[in-house]
Design an enzyme around this catalytic site. Structure first.
Site, PDB file in Angstrom:
ATOM      1  CG  HIS A 256      -2.031   0.983   1.131  1.00  0.00           C
ATOM      2  ND1 HIS A 256      -3.286   0.761   1.618  1.00  0.00           N
ATOM      3  CD2 HIS A 256      -2.076   2.229   0.593  1.00  0.00           C
ATOM      4  CE1 HIS A 256      -4.062   1.805   1.398  1.00  0.00           C
ATOM      5  NE2 HIS A 256      -3.335   2.721   0.773  1.00  0.00           N
TER       6      HIS A 256
ATOM      7  NE  ARG B 266       0.742  11.232  -2.926  1.00  0.00           N
ATOM      8  CZ  ARG B 266      -0.380  10.931  -2.299  1.00  0.00           C
ATOM      9  NH1 ARG B 266      -1.407  10.426  -2.960  1.00  0.00           N
ATOM     10  NH2 ARG B 266      -0.521  11.148  -1.008  1.00  0.00           N
TER      11      ARG B 266
ATOM     12  CG  ASN C 175      -4.755   7.919  -4.876  1.00  0.00           C
ATOM     13  OD1 ASN C 175      -3.752   7.233  -5.032  1.00  0.00           O
ATOM     14  ND2 ASN C 175      -4.997   8.565  -3.754  1.00  0.00           N
TER      15      ASN C 175
ATOM     16  CG  ASP D 229      -6.236   4.029  -1.219  1.00  0.00           C
ATOM     17  OD1 ASP D 229      -6.552   3.210  -0.353  1.00  0.00           O
ATOM     18  OD2 ASP D 229      -5.385   4.916  -1.036  1.00  0.00           O
TER      19      ASP D 229
ATOM     20  CG  HIS E 185      -5.768   2.189   5.579  1.00  0.00           C
ATOM     21  ND1 HIS E 185      -7.131   2.175   5.527  1.00  0.00           N
ATOM     22  CD2 HIS E 185      -5.359   2.852   4.469  1.00  0.00           C
ATOM     23  CE1 HIS E 185      -7.541   2.801   4.440  1.00  0.00           C
ATOM     24  NE2 HIS E 185      -6.483   3.210   3.772  1.00  0.00           N
TER      25      HIS E 185
ATOM     26  CG  ASP F 120      -2.189   4.836   3.369  1.00  0.00           C
ATOM     27  OD1 ASP F 120      -2.014   5.127   2.165  1.00  0.00           O
ATOM     28  OD2 ASP F 120      -3.144   5.256   4.041  1.00  0.00           O
TER      29      ASP F 120
ATOM     30  N   GLY G 208      -2.601  11.958   5.011  1.00  0.00           N
ATOM     31  CA  GLY G 208      -1.549  11.014   4.662  1.00  0.00           C
ATOM     32  C   GLY G 208      -0.215  11.351   5.278  1.00  0.00           C
TER      33      GLY G 208
END
Lengths: 311, 431
Positions: free
Chosen positions: B60, B64, B94, B152, B232, B305, B324
């Site tokens: 996970h 970017r 994403n 996500d 998570h 994550d 995040g």
């Protein structure tokens, strides 16, 4: 002496610091009553009010407080809509600081915004209300009013009625008053009571009648219409019926119980006109006291120690 | 090209090994594992006093890339992975554009091949644009190389769409990874609902926001037979429901992050936006439940994550900051400190959750040091102490709440396909 550079909230202040502010405010109130309401105490000092939320009374109160003490004051109103795409709070703060500002008074819809600003500027920062977090100067002026009328904050029974969840005024009142041993009851619909609030040291009531029984002070909070849209309230009408302060409810408190409201009021919703006009209502006086308390804060933050300010 | 890793404590949960073994690597593969190996032609790595394990897999991660290069790139993200002891990462879709079509999958795979320092496995969107409406061309995504499906941070709210996604994904043997969070119950919240939110005046997110969707996913996983992985896990209620579902044989797996098993919502005091994360840091009772879930196997995987953001994006009011935190470069020392030194998990169990388990869920031929396996290896010094210093991160993201923490147990060498890509905290050139 205040321990910190800034005044961000009552939770982290000591009872001694609060007493110092309230004592100093008593002297300041005397200045406001004078014909010539101006002393040279803060001449050559500057204050900027930076408001990211609309406000009339708090901003005017701070500005007059500064002017009565001869500080140079100016205000910046920031349209909330420009926040997201515009200049960041840190950059705005540094710009204001670079102009030689001694004190920045900030109001912001985001909790913690004054803390972010305070960490990034050397100017002193005063929180004039941040989100649902704190409104320390309102808490102090409420305490000042209670102390003036009741003599002592210890053992006072105070009921705070309304939208506790969204209220920074409630939080500052609670943090301040519990340091002096007051008993605090809060009342409102379950949808407007914040999670685990009893851990702050308060008693929670759903019934306003139960909450005000035998109290010395009833502090009524403003309830906003938008709570209805969010599904937190079925209607303002039902709210007024269940929680609105009226003579019948006031009669359950001590006979000389104070009636307070931080303003602006929704008359006919959280308080009715008749109650506002009762002799024990100190709502207008709270406004005067607000100026005195803010004068005291500006004075103490800019290095004042004694009562020399009034001379 | 031979590499001999000598004198270390080999922990290879896939093969039930925990003991003193030497490892010989030849041509990028494990060629021998034995108590004592001598080979004068091999480059020797002295691992005495250290742990030698299969390269860690983080299932996970947000790289970017494409589109959000100011936060991270495949290059910097995989460098951070190598620095943190990871030899493979699965990256969330994403991005801009999102990973909802073959072209973006191919871009990521190509980019990772050219500039990546560790192995990169793309996760594809469940729905087009990650918007929760129409299904992506899952067959095509699978062909292009995705290893799982997820929308996500923007979970599929419509349960009918999720049902169909599961039915469809099952045909291709793809696991659906769900970030469980009901946006209505989240209601604009920015931290855990509870006393700390009340004190700080921040809008709270109730446990129920996660739990209603975990419950729904369990029900749909049972109904469809599709393997579902809960990302998570942050609440005690989620742990309890997943445990119960597993006991009935529902095909459900789960992961926990180092920040959720280390921190609680008390960390938000002071409004440090590095603590803003989704799902939020929860209460101590939830943290303890996550630890129990790790111990009893309810939680299969430790994943970070890893969610890098630019400094200026995080240096704002708490309400406005993106969610995040970065995780790749602090995962191992947090696992060491909180789980191993904290007597929650053995090294072997902790490593299992970062190797064998994610490899099993994503069907990757990784996570083992058996003869013939890819020589993806991490060497961990369990005695090494260091302070977390974000300025020295390889990630572009410096958004960590662990800045200044002194931790014990750090990765000191990362090897991918037999090549050393990180040694003594320095990442060496790409593959």
């Amino acid at each position: 002496m205040l321990r910190n550079k800034d005044l961000l909230g009552l939770r982290e202040m000591t009872a001694d610091e609060i007493n110092l502010i309230l004592d100093t405010a008593a002297s300041m109130k005397e200045i406001i009553r004078r014909d010539i309401k101006k002393v040279p105490t803060l001449r050559g000092k500057s204050m900027v009010t930076l408001f990211y939320e609309p406000s009339t009374r708090t901003r005017t109160s701070f500005e007059l407080a500064g002017k009565y003490l001869s500080a140079d004051t100016t205000s910046i109103a920031v349209a909330t809509s420009s926040v997201a795409k515009g200049e960041s709070l840190i950059d705005t703060g540094r710009t204001i600081e670079a102009m030689g500002t001694d004190v920045i008074v900030i109001r912001h819809s985001a909790a913690g915004a004054p803390h972010l600003l305070a960490r990034n500027v050397k100017s002193r920062v005063v929180n004039a209300g941040d989100g649902m977090h704190e409104h320390p100067t309102q808490g102090l002026l409420d305490m000042f009013t209670m102390r003036e009328k009741k003599g002592d904050l210890a053992n006072l029974k105070v009921a705070i009625i309304g939208d506790i969840m969204h209220s920074r005024v409630a939080r500052s009142n609670i943090w301040g008053l519990i340091k002096f041993g007051a008993e605090i009851r809060i009342a409102g619909p379950s949808t407007l009571i914040p999670a685990e609030v009893e851990k702050m040291g308060v008693r929670v009531f759903n019934s306003v009648e139960e909450a005000v029984k035998g109290v010395d002070v009833i502090n009524v909070l403003r309830v906003q219409k938008e709570r209805q849209k969010k599904g937190l309230l079925p209607s303002m009408d039902e709210y007024a019926r269940l929680y609105g302060l009226n003579k019948k409810r006031v009669a359950l408190a001590k006979p000389d119980a104070l009636i307070m409201h931080p303003g602006p009021m929704n008359r006919g919703i959280e308080i009715d006109a008749e109650t506002y006009g009762m002799s024990q209502s100190v709502i207008d006086e709270q406004v005067t006291n607000g100026v005195a308390v803010r004068m005291a804060i500006l004075y103490l933050l800019m290095g004042g120690r004694s009562n020399e300010a009034v001379n | 090209m031979k590499l001999l890793i000598r004198g270390g404590r080999l922990i290879d949960p896939a093969n039930g090994i925990d003991g003193q073994y030497d490892v010989l690597v030849e041509n990028g593969l494990i060629s021998r594992v034995s108590e004592r190996i001598s080979d004068e032609t091999a480059e020797v790595l002295d691992a005495e006093g250290k742990i030698v394990a299969p390269g860690l897999i983080d299932m996970h991660v947000h790289l970017r890339d494409p589109g959000l290069h100011h936060k991270e790139t495949i290059e910097t993200g995989t460098a951070a992975a190598a620095a943190g002891g990871f030899t493979a990462v699965a990256c969330m879709p994403n991005t801009v554009p999102p990973v909802d079509n073959r072209a973006v999958v191919r871009y990521i795979i190509e980019r990772a091949r050219n500039a990546g320092i560790v192995k990169v496995y793309p996760i594809g969107n469940v729905t087009k644009g990650g918007e929760g409406g129409e299904l992506t061309e899952i067959g095509e995504l699978k062909e292009a190389g995705v290893v799982a499906l997820s929308d996500d941070g923007n979970p599929v709210v419509n349960s009918e769409i999720m049902r169909r996604a599961m039915e469809y994904a099952k045909m291709f043997g793809l696991t659906i990874i769900d970030h469980c969070e009901d946006p209505y119950l989240k209601a604009g919240g920015v931290m855990n609902e509870g006393y700390m939110a009340t004190l700080l005046g921040l809008r709270g997110i109730p446990d129920a926001a996660e739990e209603v969707m975990v419950a729904r996913d369990i029900i749909l996983a049972e109904m469809t037979g599709c393997p579902v992985h809960i990302a998570h896990v942050s609440t005690a209620g989620s742990v309890r429901m997943i445990r119960e579902a597993k006991s009935r044989g529902v095909r459900i797996t789960a992961e926990a992050t180092p920040h959720h098993f280390t921190l609680t919502d008390k960390a938000v005091v002071g409004y440090d936006t590095a603590t803003k994360v989704s799902p939020p840091l929860r209460s101590e009772k939830d943290r303890e439940a996550v630890l129990e879930g790790l111990v009893d196997g309810t939680i299969d995987v430790i994943a970070t994550d890893h969610a890098p953001h630019a400094r200026e994006e995080k240096e704002v009011e708490y309400d406005y900051a993106p969610c995040g935190m970065v995780g790749l470069e602090t995962a191992v020392p947090l696992v060491a400190e909180q789980l191993v030194n904290g007597n929650i998990l053995s090294w072997s169990d902790a490593i299992r959750k970062m190797t064998v388990e994610p490899a099993r869920i994503l069907n990757l031929p990784l996570g083992t040091l058996g003869t013939g396996a890819h020589a993806d290896i991490v060497i961990i010094d369990p005695e090494m102490e260091a302070v977390v210093d974000p300025d020295r991160f390889y990630s572009k993201g410096k958004n960590t709440p662990f800045k200044g923490w002194k931790l014990k147990g750090w990765p000191v060498c990362t090897i991918v396909d037999g090549r050393i890509v990180m040694k003594d905290k320095r990442v060496l050139a790409g593959r």
